[in-house]
Scaffold this motif. Structure first.
Motif, PDB file in Angstrom:
ATOM      1  N   GLU A  29       0.842  -1.190   0.000  1.00  0.00           N
ATOM      2  CA  GLU A  29       0.000   0.000   0.000  1.00  0.00           C
ATOM      3  C   GLU A  29       0.876   1.238   0.000  1.00  0.00           C
ATOM      4  O   GLU A  29       1.867   1.315   0.727  1.00  0.00           O
ATOM      5  N   HIS A  30       0.489   2.203  -0.819  1.00  0.00           N
ATOM      6  CA  HIS A  30       1.162   3.501  -0.819  1.00  0.00           C
ATOM      7  C   HIS A  30       0.482   4.353   0.239  1.00  0.00           C
ATOM      8  O   HIS A  30      -0.677   4.739   0.089  1.00  0.00           O
ATOM      9  N   VAL A  31       1.185   4.606   1.322  1.00  0.00           N
ATOM     10  CA  VAL A  31       0.617   5.290   2.472  1.00  0.00           C
ATOM     11  C   VAL A  31       0.275   6.737   2.136  1.00  0.00           C
ATOM     12  O   VAL A  31      -0.726   7.266   2.589  1.00  0.00           O
ATOM     13  N   ASN A  32       1.109   7.357   1.341  1.00  0.00           N
ATOM     14  CA  ASN A  32       0.835   8.699   0.858  1.00  0.00           C
ATOM     15  C   ASN A  32       1.068   8.666  -0.652  1.00  0.00           C
ATOM     16  O   ASN A  32       1.223   7.591  -1.230  1.00  0.00           O
TER      17      ASN A  32
ATOM     18  N   GLN B  93       6.516   9.599  -0.400  1.00  0.00           N
ATOM     19  CA  GLN B  93       6.441  10.567   0.694  1.00  0.00           C
ATOM     20  C   GLN B  93       6.615   9.877   2.042  1.00  0.00           C
ATOM     21  O   GLN B  93       7.126  10.472   2.982  1.00  0.00           O
ATOM     22  N   VAL B  94       6.169   8.647   2.121  1.00  0.00           N
ATOM     23  CA  VAL B  94       6.279   7.796   3.308  1.00  0.00           C
ATOM     24  C   VAL B  94       6.512   6.378   2.787  1.00  0.00           C
ATOM     25  O   VAL B  94       5.952   6.011   1.751  1.00  0.00           O
ATOM     26  N   PRO B  95       7.322   5.565   3.457  1.00  0.00           N
ATOM     27  CA  PRO B  95       7.545   4.200   2.974  1.00  0.00           C
ATOM     28  C   PRO B  95       6.249   3.395   2.814  1.00  0.00           C
ATOM     29  O   PRO B  95       5.290   3.576   3.570  1.00  0.00           O
ATOM     30  N   ASN B  96       6.264   2.506   1.831  1.00  0.00           N
ATOM     31  CA  ASN B  96       5.123   1.621   1.582  1.00  0.00           C
ATOM     32  C   ASN B  96       4.901   0.675   2.746  1.00  0.00           C
ATOM     33  O   ASN B  96       5.835   0.318   3.466  1.00  0.00           O
ATOM     34  N   LYS B  97       3.652   0.206   2.857  1.00  0.00           N
ATOM     35  CA  LYS B  97       3.311  -0.885   3.766  1.00  0.00           C
ATOM     36  C   LYS B  97       3.253  -2.155   2.922  1.00  0.00           C
ATOM     37  O   LYS B  97       2.543  -2.202   1.913  1.00  0.00           O
TER      38      LYS B  97
ATOM     39  N   ARG C 253       1.750  -9.876   9.130  1.00  0.00           N
ATOM     40  CA  ARG C 253       2.519  -8.696   9.535  1.00  0.00           C
ATOM     41  C   ARG C 253       2.446  -7.625   8.450  1.00  0.00           C
ATOM     42  O   ARG C 253       2.317  -7.921   7.269  1.00  0.00           O
ATOM     43  N   VAL C 254       2.550  -6.358   8.892  1.00  0.00           N
ATOM     44  CA  VAL C 254       2.627  -5.222   7.976  1.00  0.00           C
ATOM     45  C   VAL C 254       3.991  -4.588   8.216  1.00  0.00           C
ATOM     46  O   VAL C 254       4.290  -4.124   9.318  1.00  0.00           O
TER      47      VAL C 254
END
Length: 151
Positions: A64-67, A119-123, A130-131
């Motif tokens: 997931e792209h957090v931002n 902008q923020v690391p991926n999940k 685990r994430v």
């Protein structure tokens, strides 16, 4: 902020930082067939710009792209293998950006070279529930302080 380089970036003053990717080594990631040259990384916020090189058939698993995530394809192409945008392709010379909370599996059937900005690391979503981030570290423990936890 820093860049992971074999030679330090050239600093003209406190505002300009020249990075020479051609003198950097490709760094293996934990994802088979995926290597990176980190051009900028802010350890406090997670902001990262990197050259990403993918071998033919390489897959970046469920993430997931957090931002906002931005990718400019320099060579090859990038395909959404799974997720809501399944089948979308970005080819050499094209730019794709993804909204916060977008989730997919990325695939480079013929390989590729991309400039990616996060902008923020991926999940990344592991099979055991685990994430984690790209380094395999617990995402919330490592990046939860950014206040950009996404959906």
């Amino acid at each position: 902020m820093d860049a992971v380089t074999t030679k330090g970036p050239e600093i003209a003053d406190t505002h300009s930082h020249l990075v020479r990717p051609e003198s950097m080594e490709w760094q293996k990631t934990r994802f088979p067939g995926c290597e990176a040259k980190t051009l900028l990384f802010d350890r406090a916020t997670g902001l990262m710009t990197a050259l990403m090189r993918f071998a033919p058939g390489a897959v970046l698993p469920d993430h997931e792209h957090v931002n906002i995530e931005q990718t400019y394809v320099l060579e090859g192409h990038l395909v959404d293998k799974e997720g809501p945008a399944k089948g979308i392709e970005a080819r050499a010379g094209e730019f794709v950006w993804r909204e916060p909370g977008s989730r997919h599996v990325a695939w480079c059937p013929e390989g590729g070279l991309m400039l990616a900005i996060f902008q923020v690391p991926n999940k990344f979503f592991e099979a055991d529930g685990r994430v984690v981030d790209a380094a395999g570290q617990d995402w919330d423990e490592t990046w939860g302080h950014t206040g950009k936890a996404g959906s």
